[in-house]
Scaffold this motif. Structure first.
Motif, PDB file in Angstrom:
ATOM      1  N   GLY A 185       0.672  -1.303   0.018  1.00 47.14           N
ATOM      2  CA  GLY A 185      -0.088   0.028   0.025  1.00 47.14           C
ATOM      3  C   GLY A 185       0.844   1.327  -0.012  1.00 47.14           C
ATOM      4  N   TYR A 186       2.126   1.094  -0.654  1.00 48.98           N
ATOM      5  CA  TYR A 186       3.030   2.193  -0.466  1.00 48.98           C
ATOM      6  C   TYR A 186       3.245   2.737  -1.848  1.00 48.98           C
ATOM      7  N   ASP A 187       3.595   4.065  -2.005  1.00 49.94           N
ATOM      8  CA  ASP A 187       4.078   4.535  -3.481  1.00 49.94           C
ATOM      9  C   ASP A 187       5.781   4.400  -3.483  1.00 49.94           C
ATOM     10  N   PRO A 188       6.028   3.255  -4.265  1.00 47.63           N
ATOM     11  CA  PRO A 188       7.740   3.268  -4.362  1.00 47.63           C
ATOM     12  C   PRO A 188       8.337   4.201  -5.414  1.00 47.63           C
ATOM     13  N   ASP A 189       7.443   4.905  -6.183  1.00 50.95           N
ATOM     14  CA  ASP A 189       8.092   6.010  -7.011  1.00 50.95           C
ATOM     15  C   ASP A 189       8.444   7.353  -6.196  1.00 50.95           C
ATOM     16  N   ALA A 190       8.258   7.288  -4.846  1.00 52.10           N
ATOM     17  CA  ALA A 190       8.227   8.639  -3.922  1.00 52.10           C
ATOM     18  C   ALA A 190       9.514   8.439  -3.234  1.00 52.10           C
ATOM     19  N   ILE A 191      10.247   7.353  -3.246  1.00 52.59           N
ATOM     20  CA  ILE A 191      11.507   7.115  -2.396  1.00 52.59           C
ATOM     21  C   ILE A 191      12.539   7.773  -2.746  1.00 52.59           C
ATOM     22  N   GLY A 192      13.357   8.133  -1.993  1.00 53.54           N
ATOM     23  CA  GLY A 192      14.776   9.034  -2.219  1.00 53.54           C
ATOM     24  C   GLY A 192      14.995   9.862  -1.169  1.00 53.54           C
ATOM     25  N   PRO A 193      16.133  10.523  -1.309  1.00 55.33           N
ATOM     26  CA  PRO A 193      16.800  11.505  -0.104  1.00 55.33           C
ATOM     27  C   PRO A 193      15.536  12.359   0.352  1.00 55.33           C
ATOM     28  N   ASP A 194      15.678  12.493   1.689  1.00 54.34           N
ATOM     29  CA  ASP A 194      14.721  13.354   2.508  1.00 54.34           C
ATOM     30  C   ASP A 194      15.562  14.495   3.348  1.00 54.34           C
ATOM     31  N   PRO A 195      16.223  15.474   2.496  1.00 55.22           N
ATOM     32  CA  PRO A 195      17.046  16.339   3.280  1.00 55.22           C
ATOM     33  C   PRO A 195      16.277  17.254   4.078  1.00 55.22           C
ATOM     34  N   GLU A 196      15.183  17.557   3.536  1.00 51.18           N
ATOM     35  CA  GLU A 196      14.294  18.500   4.478  1.00 51.18           C
ATOM     36  C   GLU A 196      13.774  18.049   5.864  1.00 51.18           C
ATOM     37  N   ARG A 197      13.566  16.482   5.909  1.00 49.48           N
ATOM     38  CA  ARG A 197      13.084  16.178   6.977  1.00 49.48           C
ATOM     39  C   ARG A 197      14.465  15.908   7.956  1.00 49.48           C
ATOM     40  N   LEU A 198      15.523  15.700   7.367  1.00 52.49           N
ATOM     41  CA  LEU A 198      16.767  15.604   8.378  1.00 52.49           C
ATOM     42  C   LEU A 198      17.063  17.004   8.862  1.00 52.49           C
TER      43      LEU A 198
END
Length: 427
Positions: A185-198
């Protein structure tokens, strides 16, 4: 997605009153205990994006909602429970993971997540005023049991694993990571670096059961981590010739199993000489018939050492020996490094602050110890200040159903984590 207040009709004060630290820890532990437990081995099979993983993730969400925390899942499938506004920045984050190795123990990962919720209950019981946002996180696929790469969730977040690399990960049944995520139930196309969160995080503190006996030998229930040894995984492919086990003369065989077996012994010798560790813990054989000489033996080496030079010496010695054995038996050999993590020195200022906070009441020096085990905190250390607390493991056994920790030590870990979080959120 983000969910605000839990919807069970109780006030926040009523929900917190029921969750005294010791009681809440025990209740949560009992709820998690049966999820993904194999009836025959007694160990856990909580693999990423499977039914057991989904149950663990539902449990995490329920704990967040019961406490009125804002719940969200990030682009890489990691779960977050927030107290305060994440956008305010300089957040203090704690947590660990809920997945397991094949037939793993109950404590590796879950102890850190359960302790995080219990520590929050403790802080609320103390009426602590939070000057900073606080979050609890469950990182996805930390153990790498299904797709062969550890810390996938945190690696993606920190940019140490690209989306393209993640999309190529495949499990033993040929299912790709994108297909598994989509099925869950998750979107694999969205994965990737998340510098804003870090960038929102000022400090990450992970509590974990010790995977060794240093605290048991020192007599301390809780310790602080100094560093994670450099470690990696290498695949050794020994290619020979399939033939009949009953009719082929020994002298005529090109048996890759012999070269593999000799390499396993060589790994033990090299590790002993260097004061390191080296383990062949996984093997695949083709054609895998009782009455057939193998054509391929594929073995995976896990090796770790206190420093990079020692690790290079150990792995280099193992590969040299393997090539000599393969040559002697007429076998071809390919060696591929599948993953590698350099030495991780945890943030010295944060580590010292943990020691200071924990030593304030007793005046005792909290033990500081290194570890050969990898963790999400180690992955994130290159992006944000991280630190770790260890809880005593009386046997030192881990990645096994025999993994254990005494309840008193677990509760000591909750109190220590609460003390640390209180000191950090008030700064």
């Amino acid at each position: 997605m983000t969910v605000g207040e839990g919807g069970n009709g109780d006030s926040l004060a009523q929900r917190n009153d029921r969750r005294r630290p010791g009681t809440s820890f025990q209740e949560m532990w009992r709820e998690l205990l049966p999820i993904g437990r194999h009836p025959d081995s007694g160990g856990y099979r909580r693999y990423a994006w499977t039914g057991a993983d989904a149950e663990c993730r539902a449990w995490f969400r329920q704990q967040a909602e019961d406490r009125g925390l804002a719940y969200e899942v990030d682009r890489n499938g990691n779960q977050w429970a927030w107290l305060g506004d994440p956008a305010a920045g300089d957040a203090v984050v704690t947590g660990s993971h809920l997945d397991s190795v094949p037939d793993g123990g109950a404590f590796d990962g879950p102890l850190g997540v359960v302790s995080s919720f219990a520590a929050l209950d403790e802080l609320r019981g103390r009426d602590v005023e939070f000057a900073k946002p606080l979050a609890i996180v469950n990182f996805g696929d930390e153990e790498g049991a299904r797709f062969g790469l550890a810390c996938v969730g945190s690696r993606l977040t920190a940019g140490q694993l690209t989306a393209e690399q993640a999309h190529r990960l495949t499990d033993g049944d040929g299912t790709t990571l994108p297909r598994a995520m989509e099925a869950a139930g998750y979107d694999p196309d969205a994965i990737g670096p998340d510098p804003e969160r870090l960038a929102r995080i000022g400090a990450f503190v992970e509590l974990h059961v010790e995977q060794g006996r240093a605290l048991d030998l020192s007599g301390d229930p809780v310790g602080v981590a100094s560093a994670i040894w450099p470690h990696g995984r290498w695949r050794f492919d020994f290619r020979g010739e399939a033939n009949h086990a009953g009719t082929t003369r020994l002298v005529d065989r090109r048996d890759p199993m012999l070269s593999y077996a000799e390499t396993v012994l060589a790994a033990r010798r090299e590790a002993e000489l260097a004061g390191a560790v080296a383990t062949f813990g996984k093997i695949a054989v083709e054609p895998n018939g009782v009455n057939a000489i193998p054509s391929l033996v594929r073995g995976w080496l896990d090796s770790r050492a206190a420093d990079q030079d020692t690790l290079d010496t150990v792995v280099g010695g193992i590969e040299k020996a393997a090539r000599e054995y393969a040559g002697a038996h007429g076998v071809d050999l390919d060696v591929v490094r599948e993953s590698f993590t350099p030495v991780v020195e945890f943030d010295h200022a944060l580590r010292d602050e943990l020691g200071r906070i924990l030593g304030e009441d007793t005046g005792l020096k909290v033990p500081v110890l290194g570890t050969g085990a990898g963790h999400d905190a180690g992955i994130l250390s290159g992006s944000i200040p991280t630190a770790m607390l260890f809880v005593r493991n009386p046997t030192g056994v881990s990645h096994s159903p025999a993994e254990s920790a005494a309840e008193d030590d677990c509760l000591a870990g909750v109190r220590a984590l609460a003390d640390v979080l209180e000191g950090l959120v008030r700064r």
